[in-house]
Design a protein around this motif. Structure first.
Motif, PDB file in Angstrom:
ATOM      1  N   UNK A   1      24.602  54.661  79.276  1.00  5.52           N
ATOM      2  CA  UNK A   1      25.779  55.052  80.425  1.00  5.52           C
ATOM      3  C   UNK A   1      24.987  54.612  81.761  1.00  5.52           C
ATOM      4  N   UNK A   2      25.544  53.739  82.381  1.00  6.31           N
ATOM      5  CA  UNK A   2      24.856  53.521  83.618  1.00  6.31           C
ATOM      6  C   UNK A   2      25.500  54.389  84.867  1.00  6.31           C
ATOM      7  N   UNK A   3      24.578  55.124  85.676  1.00  6.95           N
ATOM      8  CA  UNK A   3      25.239  55.988  86.868  1.00  6.95           C
ATOM      9  C   UNK A   3      24.071  55.968  87.863  1.00  6.95           C
ATOM     10  N   UNK A   4      24.622  56.721  88.950  1.00 11.22           N
ATOM     11  CA  UNK A   4      23.828  56.617  90.177  1.00 11.22           C
ATOM     12  C   UNK A   4      22.353  57.466  89.899  1.00 11.22           C
ATOM     13  N   UNK A   5      22.582  58.320  89.235  1.00  8.70           N
ATOM     14  CA  UNK A   5      21.183  59.066  88.733  1.00  8.70           C
ATOM     15  C   UNK A   5      20.227  58.490  88.096  1.00  8.70           C
ATOM     16  N   UNK A   6      20.697  57.195  87.211  1.00 15.32           N
ATOM     17  CA  UNK A   6      19.957  56.631  86.502  1.00 15.32           C
ATOM     18  C   UNK A   6      20.666  56.023  85.136  1.00 15.32           C
ATOM     19  N   UNK A   7      20.032  56.317  84.045  1.00 11.83           N
ATOM     20  CA  UNK A   7      20.722  56.184  82.651  1.00 11.83           C
ATOM     21  C   UNK A   7      20.782  57.133  81.529  1.00 11.83           C
ATOM     22  N   UNK A   8      21.779  57.341  80.888  1.00 11.68           N
ATOM     23  CA  UNK A   8      21.700  58.308  79.987  1.00 11.68           C
ATOM     24  C   UNK A   8      22.230  57.690  78.477  1.00 11.68           C
ATOM     25  N   UNK A   9      21.762  58.083  77.338  1.00 13.91           N
ATOM     26  CA  UNK A   9      22.208  57.313  76.272  1.00 13.91           C
ATOM     27  C   UNK A   9      23.716  57.759  75.886  1.00 13.91           C
ATOM     28  N   UNK A  10      24.400  56.586  75.340  1.00 17.24           N
ATOM     29  CA  UNK A  10      25.457  56.873  74.724  1.00 17.24           C
ATOM     30  C   UNK A  10      25.452  57.473  73.325  1.00 17.24           C
ATOM     31  N   UNK A  11      26.547  57.724  72.635  1.00 17.85           N
ATOM     32  CA  UNK A  11      26.238  58.393  71.319  1.00 17.85           C
ATOM     33  C   UNK A  11      25.602  57.329  70.235  1.00 17.85           C
ATOM     34  N   UNK A  12      25.905  55.993  70.468  1.00 16.31           N
ATOM     35  CA  UNK A  12      25.260  55.099  69.656  1.00 16.31           C
ATOM     36  C   UNK A  12      23.839  54.937  69.970  1.00 16.31           C
ATOM     37  N   UNK A  13      23.579  55.217  71.469  1.00 13.34           N
ATOM     38  CA  UNK A  13      22.236  55.180  71.834  1.00 13.34           C
ATOM     39  C   UNK A  13      21.110  56.327  71.237  1.00 13.34           C
ATOM     40  N   UNK A  14      21.909  57.296  71.084  1.00 10.69           N
ATOM     41  CA  UNK A  14      21.216  58.469  70.462  1.00 10.69           C
ATOM     42  C   UNK A  14      20.711  58.146  69.119  1.00 10.69           C
ATOM     43  N   UNK A  15      21.863  57.651  68.307  1.00  7.95           N
ATOM     44  CA  UNK A  15      21.543  57.239  67.003  1.00  7.95           C
ATOM     45  C   UNK A  15      20.658  56.271  66.897  1.00  7.95           C
ATOM     46  N   UNK A  16      20.509  55.316  67.980  1.00  7.52           N
ATOM     47  CA  UNK A  16      19.461  54.208  67.852  1.00  7.52           C
ATOM     48  C   UNK A  16      18.245  54.558  68.122  1.00  7.52           C
ATOM     49  N   UNK A  17      18.062  55.815  69.072  1.00 13.05           N
ATOM     50  CA  UNK A  17      16.713  56.327  69.441  1.00 13.05           C
ATOM     51  C   UNK A  17      16.031  56.950  68.242  1.00 13.05           C
ATOM     52  N   UNK A  18      16.761  57.719  67.442  1.00 10.96           N
ATOM     53  CA  UNK A  18      16.338  58.237  66.323  1.00 10.96           C
ATOM     54  C   UNK A  18      15.667  57.221  65.065  1.00 10.96           C
ATOM     55  N   UNK A  19      16.345  56.031  65.042  1.00  8.61           N
ATOM     56  CA  UNK A  19      15.762  54.926  64.363  1.00  8.61           C
ATOM     57  C   UNK A  19      14.661  54.303  64.712  1.00  8.61           C
ATOM     58  N   UNK A  20      14.748  53.998  65.899  1.00  5.46           N
ATOM     59  CA  UNK A  20      13.522  53.462  66.760  1.00  5.46           C
ATOM     60  C   UNK A  20      12.359  54.168  66.885  1.00  5.46           C
ATOM     61  N   UNK A  21      12.626  55.632  67.039  1.00  5.58           N
ATOM     62  CA  UNK A  21      11.567  56.427  67.083  1.00  5.58           C
ATOM     63  C   UNK A  21      10.666  56.643  65.835  1.00  5.58           C
ATOM     64  N   UNK A  22      11.663  56.661  64.739  1.00  5.99           N
ATOM     65  CA  UNK A  22      10.874  56.640  63.323  1.00  5.99           C
ATOM     66  C   UNK A  22      10.179  55.359  62.963  1.00  5.99           C
ATOM     67  N   UNK A  23      10.612  54.241  63.375  1.00  4.45           N
ATOM     68  CA  UNK A  23      10.088  52.853  63.274  1.00  4.45           C
ATOM     69  C   UNK A  23       8.868  52.720  63.958  1.00  4.45           C
ATOM     70  N   UNK A  24       8.735  53.380  65.067  1.00  6.50           N
ATOM     71  CA  UNK A  24       7.309  53.274  65.910  1.00  6.50           C
ATOM     72  C   UNK A  24       6.507  54.247  65.526  1.00  6.50           C
ATOM     73  N   UNK A  25       6.980  55.553  64.995  1.00  2.00           N
ATOM     74  CA  UNK A  25       6.030  56.269  64.328  1.00  2.00           C
ATOM     75  C   UNK A  25       5.427  55.673  63.003  1.00  2.00           C
ATOM     76  N   UNK A  26       6.189  55.153  62.473  1.00  2.00           N
ATOM     77  CA  UNK A  26       5.794  54.541  61.103  1.00  2.00           C
ATOM     78  C   UNK A  26       4.792  53.521  61.260  1.00  2.00           C
ATOM     79  N   UNK A  27       4.893  52.678  62.482  1.00  2.00           N
ATOM     80  CA  UNK A  27       3.797  51.822  62.866  1.00  2.00           C
ATOM     81  C   UNK A  27       2.649  52.350  62.997  1.00  2.00           C
ATOM     82  N   UNK A  28       2.785  53.361  63.952  1.00  2.00           N
ATOM     83  CA  UNK A  28       1.347  53.878  64.320  1.00  2.00           C
ATOM     84  C   UNK A  28       0.588  54.629  63.233  1.00  2.00           C
ATOM     85  N   UNK A  29       1.394  55.197  62.227  1.00  2.00           N
ATOM     86  CA  UNK A  29       0.712  55.486  60.934  1.00  2.00           C
ATOM     87  C   UNK A  29       0.091  54.263  60.433  1.00  2.00           C
TER      88      UNK A  29
END
Length: 293
Positions: free
Chosen positions: A49-77
């Protein structure tokens, strides 16, 4: 979709701003914007969501963050597994509560044997350190135990006695309703022990004053500001000089353990394995020397 896109997305999500993420990643702002738009087009859904204070995740964005974080952690491992050498090297990120009296000896012994490893030490409260270990921000941590969590492996380091510390030579429970109690923030194992004890005694302290530094707590007690509860090992030097006085509390509340923890499912690098062996050797030496646990 590239891994770089996930890294950019994760950074924007955490910073809440394209400009802040660009600074963090050392990218041109327009490049970050383009990458986010391309990712949204590829997934066919708005992630922010774009607004004057910056950007916040949509519900789909929050779901995407869970997957992205897991993938990046697996890559580090994955990198840790394949880049780990037989000789301990690299950085070992270790957390610790502030009152682990055995920590200097353990660190000194480890550094003497494995000087190629850079030790990064982060102080904090038990609750916060456990969370940092679970979320892979720390390789391991010394915390107040025992820790009951399905993702945590723990090793005994030592047992210590908690004592009540006051400025006066004599003390009775009624003084809890008069003297302020000086403690660490919520999440501290010693504070939890104190609260359990006072609840059992049906006592309500006059006032709770929170501090973040042990030395400040002890100095404040010595000046008569209030009373506290800490391990005997970290305050006995002040008692010798009669700057403060130590009082026993019921044994069921006074014995507290320090444990070292790491995630059960993490890859144990040679650096971490060597650190675990150093802790084990310290415990053996401690037992053979007849030190009290």
């Amino acid at each position: 979709m590239e891994l770089r896109d996930l890294q950019i997305f994760q950074c924007v999500a955490k910073k809440g701003s394209i400009s802040k993420a660009a600074v963090e990643l050392n990218y041109v702002q327009s490049n970050v914007t383009a990458r986010i738009k391309q990712l949204e087009q590829e997934l066919r859904t708005p992630l922010f969501n774009r607004h004057k204070r910056g950007m916040s995740l949509t519900s789909e964005g929050r779901k995407m963050l869970e997957y992205a974080s897991k993938i990046l952690l697996d890559l580090q491992e994955l990198k840790r597994v394949f880049l780990d050498s037989e000789t301990p090297t690299g950085i070992l990120n270790i957390g610790t509560v502030e009152t682990v009296s055995s920590l200097p000896k353990i660190l000194a012994s480890y550094h003497k044997q494995f000087s190629n490893v850079d030790l990064s030490i982060q102080a904090g409260l038990t609750e916060d350190l456990v969370k940092d270990v679970i979320e892979f921000r720390l390789d391991g941590a010394f915390v107040t135990g025992p820790i009951k969590h399905p993702q945590i492996q723990q090793y005994d380091v030592c047992f210590e006695e908690l004592v009540l510390v006051t400025r006066n030579q004599t003390f009775n429970l009624e003084e809890f309703s008069i003297e302020p109690f000086l403690v660490f923030s919520q999440g501290c194992g010693y504070r939890s022990k104190l609260e359990q004890w006072l609840k059992e005694e049906e006592i309500m302290p006059k006032r709770i004053m929170e501090f973040s530094v042990l030395e400040t707590i002890l100095s404040s007690v010595a000046l008569g500001l209030g009373i506290t509860l800490v391990p005997r090992s970290v305050v006995k030097h002040l008692a010798v000089d009669e700057k403060v006085y130590l009082h026993k509390i019921p044994e069921k509340h006074s014995i507290i353990s320090t444990v070292f923890i790491h995630r059960k499912d993490t890859y144990i690098t040679n650096s971490l394995q060597s650190f675990l062996q150093t802790i084990a050797a310290y415990e053996v030496n401690r037992s053979h020397s007849g030190q009290d646990k």
